[in-house]
Design a protein around this motif. Structure first.
Motif: not given
Length: 94
Positions: A65-69
């Motif tokens: 999820i964080l990688a797509d932020d």
């Protein structure tokens, strides 16, 4: 489902952060609508950064999820710290 607290520390590029912020907030709003993001927001003092609280199946899911932020994609997050959190009291404990 487990809860995770994430602390972001931002780099000093406030101009880029200001430009990317609408996309970042739209991304987080979609996660909140889905029930994955319980809350988020910037710190009001100290080093620039934010706290985000997620419900996710595993730390690996939070990492994805964080990688797509957009903030992460733009390199604005100098450091992030993902910690499992046992929410004992309050509305998020249910």
């Amino acid at each position: 489902m487990p809860t995770y607290a994430v602390r972001y520390t931002y780099d000093e590029r406030t101009d880029v952060r200001d430009r990317v912020r609408p996309e970042h907030r739209a991304y987080l709003a979609a996660l909140a609508e889905h029930g994955t993001l319980l809350g988020s927001g910037p710190f009001t003092d100290g080093s620039p950064g934010a706290l985000l609280v997620f419900r996710a199946a595993s730390p690996a899911v939070v990492d994805a999820i964080l990688a797509d932020d957009p903030f992460v994609r733009e390199g604005l997050v100098a450091h992030s710290d993902v910690r499992g959190w046992d929410v004992v009291l309050g509305p998020w404990s249910a």
